[in-house]
Design a protein around this motif. Structure first.
Motif, PDB file in Angstrom:
ATOM      1  N   GLY A 133      98.702  44.424 -15.189  1.00  0.00           N
ATOM      2  CA  GLY A 133      97.968  43.215 -14.846  1.00  0.00           C
ATOM      3  C   GLY A 133      98.606  41.971 -15.425  1.00  0.00           C
ATOM      4  N   LEU A 134      98.158  40.808 -14.945  1.00  0.00           N
ATOM      5  CA  LEU A 134      98.630  39.524 -15.431  1.00  0.00           C
ATOM      6  C   LEU A 134      97.812  39.133 -16.659  1.00  0.00           C
ATOM      7  N   CYS A 135      98.489  38.917 -17.767  1.00  0.00           N
ATOM      8  CA  CYS A 135      97.799  38.655 -19.020  1.00  0.00           C
ATOM      9  C   CYS A 135      97.456  37.176 -19.155  1.00  0.00           C
ATOM     10  N   GLN A 136      96.222  36.912 -19.553  1.00  0.00           N
ATOM     11  CA  GLN A 136      95.762  35.534 -19.729  1.00  0.00           C
ATOM     12  C   GLN A 136      96.258  34.925 -21.038  1.00  0.00           C
ATOM     13  N   TYR A 137      96.748  35.759 -21.941  1.00  0.00           N
ATOM     14  CA  TYR A 137      97.193  35.287 -23.247  1.00  0.00           C
ATOM     15  C   TYR A 137      98.556  35.887 -23.575  1.00  0.00           C
ATOM     16  N   GLY A 138      99.307  35.224 -24.460  1.00  0.00           N
ATOM     17  CA  GLY A 138     100.581  35.745 -24.908  1.00  0.00           C
ATOM     18  C   GLY A 138     100.396  36.839 -25.946  1.00  0.00           C
ATOM     19  N   ALA A 139     101.485  37.547 -26.257  1.00  0.00           N
ATOM     20  CA  ALA A 139     101.411  38.684 -27.177  1.00  0.00           C
ATOM     21  C   ALA A 139     100.864  38.281 -28.547  1.00  0.00           C
ATOM     22  N   THR A 140     101.327  37.161 -29.077  1.00  0.00           N
ATOM     23  CA  THR A 140     100.863  36.709 -30.395  1.00  0.00           C
ATOM     24  C   THR A 140      99.362  36.448 -30.375  1.00  0.00           C
ATOM     25  N   GLU A 141      98.879  35.860 -29.302  1.00  0.00           N
ATOM     26  CA  GLU A 141      97.455  35.566 -29.190  1.00  0.00           C
ATOM     27  C   GLU A 141      96.630  36.842 -29.061  1.00  0.00           C
ATOM     28  N   VAL A 142      97.113  37.795 -28.262  1.00  0.00           N
ATOM     29  CA  VAL A 142      96.375  39.050 -28.078  1.00  0.00           C
ATOM     30  C   VAL A 142      96.279  39.811 -29.392  1.00  0.00           C
ATOM     31  N   LYS A 143      97.351  39.774 -30.190  1.00  0.00           N
ATOM     32  CA  LYS A 143      97.317  40.442 -31.500  1.00  0.00           C
ATOM     33  C   LYS A 143      96.201  39.860 -32.373  1.00  0.00           C
ATOM     34  N   ARG A 144      96.044  38.558 -32.326  1.00  0.00           N
ATOM     35  CA  ARG A 144      95.011  37.904 -33.138  1.00  0.00           C
ATOM     36  C   ARG A 144      93.606  38.200 -32.619  1.00  0.00           C
ATOM     37  N   LEU A 145      93.505  38.473 -31.312  1.00  0.00           N
ATOM     38  CA  LEU A 145      92.194  38.700 -30.709  1.00  0.00           C
ATOM     39  C   LEU A 145      91.800  40.170 -30.669  1.00  0.00           C
ATOM     40  N   ALA A 146      92.723  41.071 -30.964  1.00  0.00           N
ATOM     41  CA  ALA A 146      92.458  42.507 -30.850  1.00  0.00           C
ATOM     42  C   ALA A 146      91.206  42.909 -31.622  1.00  0.00           C
ATOM     43  N   GLY A 147      90.298  43.592 -30.910  1.00  0.00           N
ATOM     44  CA  GLY A 147      89.086  44.094 -31.522  1.00  0.00           C
ATOM     45  C   GLY A 147      87.973  43.074 -31.677  1.00  0.00           C
ATOM     46  N   ARG A 148      88.222  41.817 -31.321  1.00  0.00           N
ATOM     47  CA  ARG A 148      87.218  40.786 -31.486  1.00  0.00           C
ATOM     48  C   ARG A 148      86.341  40.668 -30.238  1.00  0.00           C
ATOM     49  N   HIS A 149      85.221  39.989 -30.374  1.00  0.00           N
ATOM     50  CA  HIS A 149      84.342  39.727 -29.242  1.00  0.00           C
ATOM     51  C   HIS A 149      84.868  38.511 -28.473  1.00  0.00           C
ATOM     52  N   SER A 150      84.610  38.485 -27.166  1.00  0.00           N
ATOM     53  CA  SER A 150      85.092  37.368 -26.340  1.00  0.00           C
ATOM     54  C   SER A 150      84.591  36.026 -26.834  1.00  0.00           C
ATOM     55  N   ARG A 151      83.379  36.011 -27.400  1.00  0.00           N
ATOM     56  CA  ARG A 151      82.829  34.728 -27.867  1.00  0.00           C
ATOM     57  C   ARG A 151      83.589  34.178 -29.068  1.00  0.00           C
ATOM     58  N   ASP A 152      84.426  35.015 -29.703  1.00  0.00           N
ATOM     59  CA  ASP A 152      85.181  34.582 -30.870  1.00  0.00           C
ATOM     60  C   ASP A 152      86.529  33.955 -30.508  1.00  0.00           C
ATOM     61  N   ILE A 153      86.905  33.982 -29.235  1.00  0.00           N
ATOM     62  CA  ILE A 153      88.249  33.531 -28.838  1.00  0.00           C
ATOM     63  C   ILE A 153      88.500  32.089 -29.277  1.00  0.00           C
ATOM     64  N   ASP A 154      87.563  31.212 -28.975  1.00  0.00           N
ATOM     65  CA  ASP A 154      87.762  29.803 -29.301  1.00  0.00           C
ATOM     66  C   ASP A 154      87.831  29.585 -30.811  1.00  0.00           C
ATOM     67  N   VAL A 155      87.066  30.381 -31.562  1.00  0.00           N
ATOM     68  CA  VAL A 155      87.068  30.258 -33.027  1.00  0.00           C
ATOM     69  C   VAL A 155      88.404  30.720 -33.599  1.00  0.00           C
ATOM     70  N   VAL A 156      88.904  31.846 -33.090  1.00  0.00           N
ATOM     71  CA  VAL A 156      90.146  32.423 -33.613  1.00  0.00           C
ATOM     72  C   VAL A 156      91.362  31.583 -33.225  1.00  0.00           C
ATOM     73  N   LEU A 157      91.434  31.171 -31.965  1.00  0.00           N
ATOM     74  CA  LEU A 157      92.624  30.477 -31.468  1.00  0.00           C
ATOM     75  C   LEU A 157      92.500  28.953 -31.521  1.00  0.00           C
ATOM     76  N   GLY A 158      91.259  28.463 -31.483  1.00  0.00           N
ATOM     77  CA  GLY A 158      91.064  27.020 -31.379  1.00  0.00           C
ATOM     78  C   GLY A 158      91.033  26.539 -29.951  1.00  0.00           C
ATOM     79  N   TYR A 159      91.121  27.457 -28.986  1.00  0.00           N
ATOM     80  CA  TYR A 159      91.066  27.167 -27.558  1.00  0.00           C
ATOM     81  C   TYR A 159      90.774  28.478 -26.834  1.00  0.00           C
TER      82      TYR A 159
END
Length: 386
Positions: free
Chosen positions: A334-360
């Motif tokens: 599939g086409l990934c919405q995020y880059g590898a570095t971003e996905v590593k930071r988001l692994a295991g987190r809830h979708s609502r945490d994306i903006d908190v973790v990445l800032g966007y």
């Protein structure tokens, strides 16, 4: 001529792209007129009332810009002059559609480069999807102001076909000043007869196309056939009809076409799975847990951050990646919405945490279900000829 064309039923559709050319918007004395646009806007509104979505691809900016300058308007085909006129004419062109639409209208300017680049492709796709979800009418046009070689014959016909694939449309509608594809130019050959249905665009069919019939438009029948071919390759059928006959336009809302129907040949799903099967993937993998494996196997779920275990390799937003289970067995692409570095930071987190973790946030999904296919789905389509 439209009365001589038999009426046929359109396939059911949920989302369509409607392309309207300059020849239906330009006034005889210059500028834009609602004469034909009003009926087309009425079709859009009745479709929306029936629960359908329409994306409008509209020409007319250059014609509107020329009218704004009147006697001072540059003549000839100079690219810089056309770009300046397009910039000047965008506002009145959008104003025309807003005056005819009871819902908000949003302008979306694209170039072909935006749609060739996978990251910008995803950005455009996400924006259009959100506009439709907000019950807004997107009006797409070529970003002529910054285009280099894109301002050329029939550009918006082909742009409409690309947008149809971009938004996963079920149907491409092309409103023209001619009511169908004829065996020859009916304005010059009285023996020409209309073709009601075209199963495939063979060289003989393409040879029937003539040049542009409008002094203000940049397209002709040939570019409409090119658009139909592009849409068919994405699994989207095309309907060509006259936008100058109110009864023809009104009949569209009732699922009836008086014009030419170009079949797609294969389904939209088959076309998407074929592309996902054969397109080269980035050198990266996303490993997911058992819950994600089960959810993705249904074919109706997106990959969310909570299901990600780890990331291997490097990839960027918009890249095609492989998704593997805990043992390393590939289960989807599939086409990934995020880059590898971003996905590593988001692994295991809830979708609502994306903006908190990445800032966007680019959305709640790592890979949206519309951009994902399981290997079982891909293999079930078989090897389809390109």
């Amino acid at each position: 001529m439209s009365d001589a064309i038999s009426v046929q039923a359109l396939p059911s559709w949920r989302r369509a792209v409607l392309k309207v050319g300059s020849n239906l918007l330009a006034a005889d004395g210059g500028g834009l007129t609602p004469r034909y646009a009003a009926a087309l806007a009425g079709f859009i509104q009745s479709s929306r009332a029936a629960g359908r979505q329409v994306v409008l691809v509209s020409s007319g900016a250059v014609a509107a810009g020329r009218a704004q300058l009147r006697a001072h308007a540059p003549s000839g085909g100079d690219l810089a002059a056309k770009q300046a006129l397009a910039a000047l004419g965008q506002a009145p062109m959008i104003a025309l559609w807003q005056s005819l639409s009871p819902c908000p209208v949003a302008q979306v300017l694209l170039t072909h480069d935006d749609l060739r680049n996978r990251r910008r492709y995803l950005n455009a796709r996400t924006t259009l999807r959100e506009l439709l979800a907000l019950d807004v009418l997107p009006v797409v046009n070529e970003n002529d102001t910054v285009a280099v070689d894109e301002l050329k014959l029939g550009d918006n016909d082909n742009l409409a076909a690309i947008v149809a694939a971009l938004v996963d449309a079920d149907l491409l509608l092309i409103a023209s000043d001619i009511d169908a594809l004829y065996t020859a130019d009916p304005r010059r050959d009285p023996s020409a007869v209309p073709l009601v249905r075209v199963e495939s665009l063979t060289p003989d069919i393409v040879a029937m196309a003539g040049g542009s019939g409008s002094a203000v438009g940049t397209g002709g029948m040939r570019t409409k056939l090119e658009a139909a071919a592009k849409a068919a390759a994405a699994g989207v059928p095309t309907a060509l009809f006259s936008g100058r006959h109110d009864d023809t336009v009104a009949a569209l809302a009732q699922g009836q076409l008086r014009g030419t129907y170009f079949a797609a040949g294969r389904s939209r799903m088959q076309a998407r799975k074929y592309w996902l099967r054969h397109a080269p993937s980035a050198p990266g993998r996303i490993k997911v847990d058992a819950g994600a494996v089960t959810a993705l196997a249904s074919g109706r779920a997106s990959l969310l951050p909570g299901g990600v275990l780890e990331v291997a390799g490097d990839f960027h937003r918009g890249d095609l990646v492989e998704i593997v289970d805990a043992s390393g067995r590939a289960i989807a692409r599939g086409l990934c919405q995020y880059g590898a570095t971003e996905v590593k930071r988001l692994a295991g987190r809830h979708s609502r945490d994306i903006d908190v973790v990445l800032g966007y946030s680019y959305g709640a999904e790592i890979v949206h279900r519309d951009d994902l296919a399981t290997l079982a789905e891909i293999e079930s389509t078989g090897d389809i000829d390109a």
